[in-house]
Design a protein around this motif. Structure first.
Motif, PDB file in Angstrom:
ATOM      1  N   UNK A 229      64.911  39.052 -13.139  1.00 32.68           N
ATOM      2  CA  UNK A 229      65.917  39.010 -12.082  1.00 32.68           C
ATOM      3  C   UNK A 229      65.281  39.115 -10.706  1.00 32.68           C
ATOM      4  N   UNK A 230      64.260  39.949 -10.583  1.00 30.95           N
ATOM      5  CA  UNK A 230      63.572  40.083  -9.299  1.00 30.95           C
ATOM      6  C   UNK A 230      62.831  38.801  -8.937  1.00 30.95           C
ATOM      7  N   UNK A 231      62.221  38.168  -9.934  1.00 28.50           N
ATOM      8  CA  UNK A 231      61.524  36.904  -9.675  1.00 28.50           C
ATOM      9  C   UNK A 231      62.511  35.832  -9.223  1.00 28.50           C
ATOM     10  N   UNK A 232      63.689  35.826  -9.828  1.00 34.09           N
ATOM     11  CA  UNK A 232      64.715  34.851  -9.440  1.00 34.09           C
ATOM     12  C   UNK A 232      65.190  35.097  -8.016  1.00 34.09           C
ATOM     13  N   UNK A 233      65.115  36.356  -7.575  1.00 30.10           N
ATOM     14  CA  UNK A 233      65.555  36.685  -6.223  1.00 30.10           C
ATOM     15  C   UNK A 233      66.857  37.452  -6.184  1.00 30.10           C
ATOM     16  N   UNK A 234      67.185  38.133  -7.267  1.00 33.53           N
ATOM     17  CA  UNK A 234      68.424  38.897  -7.330  1.00 33.53           C
ATOM     18  C   UNK A 234      68.346  40.125  -6.426  1.00 33.53           C
ATOM     19  N   UNK A 235      69.355  40.365  -5.578  1.00 31.78           N
ATOM     20  CA  UNK A 235      69.354  41.573  -4.746  1.00 31.78           C
ATOM     21  C   UNK A 235      69.343  42.830  -5.607  1.00 31.78           C
ATOM     22  N   UNK A 236      68.750  43.872  -5.106  1.00 33.86           N
ATOM     23  CA  UNK A 236      68.646  45.128  -5.856  1.00 33.86           C
ATOM     24  C   UNK A 236      70.016  45.661  -6.262  1.00 33.86           C
ATOM     25  N   UNK A 237      71.024  45.437  -5.427  1.00 30.68           N
ATOM     26  CA  UNK A 237      72.368  45.930  -5.730  1.00 30.68           C
ATOM     27  C   UNK A 237      72.961  45.282  -6.982  1.00 30.68           C
ATOM     28  N   UNK A 238      72.464  44.106  -7.343  1.00 29.39           N
ATOM     29  CA  UNK A 238      72.994  43.409  -8.505  1.00 29.39           C
ATOM     30  C   UNK A 238      72.195  43.672  -9.784  1.00 29.39           C
ATOM     31  N   UNK A 239      71.098  44.387  -9.670  1.00 31.49           N
ATOM     32  CA  UNK A 239      70.274  44.655 -10.849  1.00 31.49           C
ATOM     33  C   UNK A 239      71.020  45.415 -11.948  1.00 31.49           C
ATOM     34  N   UNK A 240      71.848  46.418 -11.614  1.00 34.97           N
ATOM     35  CA  UNK A 240      72.594  47.089 -12.689  1.00 34.97           C
ATOM     36  C   UNK A 240      73.482  46.123 -13.480  1.00 34.97           C
ATOM     37  N   UNK A 241      74.089  45.156 -12.793  1.00 35.97           N
ATOM     38  CA  UNK A 241      74.926  44.177 -13.486  1.00 35.97           C
ATOM     39  C   UNK A 241      74.084  43.316 -14.427  1.00 35.97           C
ATOM     40  N   UNK A 242      72.912  42.911 -13.960  1.00 38.79           N
ATOM     41  CA  UNK A 242      72.022  42.106 -14.800  1.00 38.79           C
ATOM     42  C   UNK A 242      71.582  42.894 -16.022  1.00 38.79           C
ATOM     43  N   UNK A 243      71.227  44.159 -15.824  1.00 37.07           N
ATOM     44  CA  UNK A 243      70.778  45.002 -16.940  1.00 37.07           C
ATOM     45  C   UNK A 243      71.905  45.195 -17.949  1.00 37.07           C
ATOM     46  N   UNK A 244      73.119  45.419 -17.456  1.00 36.48           N
ATOM     47  CA  UNK A 244      74.263  45.602 -18.356  1.00 36.48           C
ATOM     48  C   UNK A 244      74.490  44.360 -19.203  1.00 36.48           C
ATOM     49  N   UNK A 245      74.487  43.205 -18.570  1.00 34.55           N
ATOM     50  CA  UNK A 245      74.670  41.952 -19.310  1.00 34.55           C
ATOM     51  C   UNK A 245      73.520  41.738 -20.281  1.00 34.55           C
ATOM     52  N   UNK A 246      72.305  42.082 -19.858  1.00 32.17           N
ATOM     53  CA  UNK A 246      71.138  41.917 -20.726  1.00 32.17           C
ATOM     54  C   UNK A 246      71.257  42.778 -21.975  1.00 32.17           C
ATOM     55  N   UNK A 247      71.751  44.001 -21.827  1.00 37.11           N
ATOM     56  CA  UNK A 247      71.907  44.877 -22.985  1.00 37.11           C
ATOM     57  C   UNK A 247      72.859  44.263 -24.006  1.00 37.11           C
ATOM     58  N   UNK A 248      74.012  43.811 -23.548  1.00 33.47           N
ATOM     59  CA  UNK A 248      74.974  43.206 -24.474  1.00 33.47           C
ATOM     60  C   UNK A 248      74.436  41.900 -25.049  1.00 33.47           C
ATOM     61  N   UNK A 249      73.710  41.150 -24.237  1.00 30.31           N
ATOM     62  CA  UNK A 249      73.116  39.901 -24.726  1.00 30.31           C
ATOM     63  C   UNK A 249      72.174  40.172 -25.891  1.00 30.31           C
ATOM     64  N   UNK A 250      71.320  41.164 -25.740  1.00 30.42           N
ATOM     65  CA  UNK A 250      70.359  41.499 -26.787  1.00 30.42           C
ATOM     66  C   UNK A 250      71.067  42.011 -28.036  1.00 30.42           C
ATOM     67  N   UNK A 251      72.044  42.879 -27.861  1.00 29.57           N
ATOM     68  CA  UNK A 251      72.756  43.431 -29.025  1.00 29.57           C
ATOM     69  C   UNK A 251      73.462  42.325 -29.806  1.00 29.57           C
ATOM     70  N   UNK A 252      74.055  41.383 -29.091  1.00 27.78           N
ATOM     71  CA  UNK A 252      74.723  40.283 -29.784  1.00 27.78           C
ATOM     72  C   UNK A 252      73.717  39.324 -30.397  1.00 27.78           C
ATOM     73  N   UNK A 253      72.530  39.206 -29.789  1.00 25.77           N
ATOM     74  CA  UNK A 253      71.502  38.361 -30.397  1.00 25.77           C
ATOM     75  C   UNK A 253      71.104  38.916 -31.762  1.00 25.77           C
ATOM     76  N   UNK A 254      71.069  40.228 -31.877  1.00 27.51           N
ATOM     77  CA  UNK A 254      70.781  40.862 -33.167  1.00 27.51           C
ATOM     78  C   UNK A 254      71.895  40.545 -34.164  1.00 27.51           C
ATOM     79  N   UNK A 255      73.136  40.566 -33.683  1.00 30.29           N
ATOM     80  CA  UNK A 255      74.266  40.214 -34.558  1.00 30.29           C
ATOM     81  C   UNK A 255      74.146  38.781 -35.057  1.00 30.29           C
TER      82      UNK A 255
END
Length: 283
Positions: free
Chosen positions: A207-233
């Motif tokens: 996300x930082x490489x893409x240029x995501x503002x620091x304020x949006x990092x929690x949103x990216x991390x939250x989506x990433x967590x669910x993405x990974x959990x569903x990938x396991x499913x």
């Protein structure tokens, strides 16, 4: 076998990365449709559809659905894919239902007509929305191609992290408890934690490489967590289908890796979740 797997991965990974970063969305959709339909062909075999003609007809029906979605989403506004976004939502709903299916191992496990119908519907519900999610992410502005690559990197990182953490720490932290012993006996809770941890690191760096503002990092991390959990499913669900029919791999197309479905089962579940989270949280 390990050497073969590594060599195949060294060929496939750069090809996928180049396609995601360099191809326009339309061409990537066409190329990915071929890959996703190849995976669906193998899914149909796992659904006890052995007759080649029947599988061809079913595959053609799914191709027609993809074409209809493209035709119905025509718009003068570049990147506007309303039906694709609806398909993404339906895809996430399907994977939520799939979690219930995973809890009930014996559901649709018999080799009869009713079980086949459920598995055929599941194939369409898994493959078509994932393809739509790929298009939605890649066509998004700005940097849609980079976000799609990050979504794929999350899945790859989770898979690698789970493998190495499972080998190193498997059985040490949770008294030997397995993640889903009836479906995939080798998957451990320690591996799951290791996979999530590595994927979160990739999510932040990406996300930082893409240029995501620091304020949006929690949103990216939250989506990433669910993405990974569903990938396991997604991985577990394909394992469930294979156990129902007594197969080790969905196919033999990729040396050392099995079939196409074996390689993208996690991606099928991850992409709709990532796409919906990206749209919803606006990063």
């Amino acid at each position: 076998m390990t050497k073969t797997r590594i060599l195949a991965a060294l060929v496939m990974a750069p090809a996928v990365i180049a396609a995601v970063l360099l191809l326009p969305t339309g061409w990537l959709m066409l190329l990915s449709a071929v890959v996703f339909l190849a995976a669906l062909w193998e899914w149909l075999r796992l659904a006890d559809v052995e007759d080649a003609l029947s599988r061809t007809i079913l595959l053609a029906c799914n191709l027609a659905l993809m074409v209809a979605l493209v035709w119905g989403s025509r718009s003068p506004h570049a990147g506007a894919l309303p039906l694709f976004q609806l398909a993404v939502v339906l895809g996430v709903v399907w994977w939520l239902l799939a979690l219930l299916w995973l809890r009930h191992y014996d559901f649709a496990s018999r080799h009869d007509g009713n079980a086949r119908v459920f598995k055929l519907a599941a194939g369409t519900a898994a493959v078509v929305p994932a393809w739509c999610a790929l298009a939605v992410i890649h066509s998004s502005e700005p940097h849609g191609h980079r976000w799609l690559l990050l979504a794929l990197l999350l899945v790859w990182a989770a898979d690698s992290g789970a493998y190495f953490a499972g080998r190193k720490f498997g059985g040490r932290w949770f008294a030997g408890r397995k993640l889903a012993p009836r479906i995939s006996p080798n998957k451990t809770l320690e591996g799951l934690i290791g996979g999530v941890a590595l994927a979160m690191l990739v999510a932040v760096v990406g996300a930082l490489v893409i240029g995501t503002p620091a304020a949006q990092l929690p949103a990216v991390i939250l989506v990433a967590i669910f993405t990974v959990l569903f990938s396991v499913a997604g991985d577990l669900f394909e394992s469930l289908l294979k156990r129902h029919v007594g197969m080790k791999d969905s196919g033999h197309l990729i040396p050392g890796h099995g079939g196409v479905l074996d390689r993208i089962d996690s991606v099928l579940a991850a992409l709709p979740v990532f796409a919906l989270g990206k749209i919803w949280l606006g990063f």
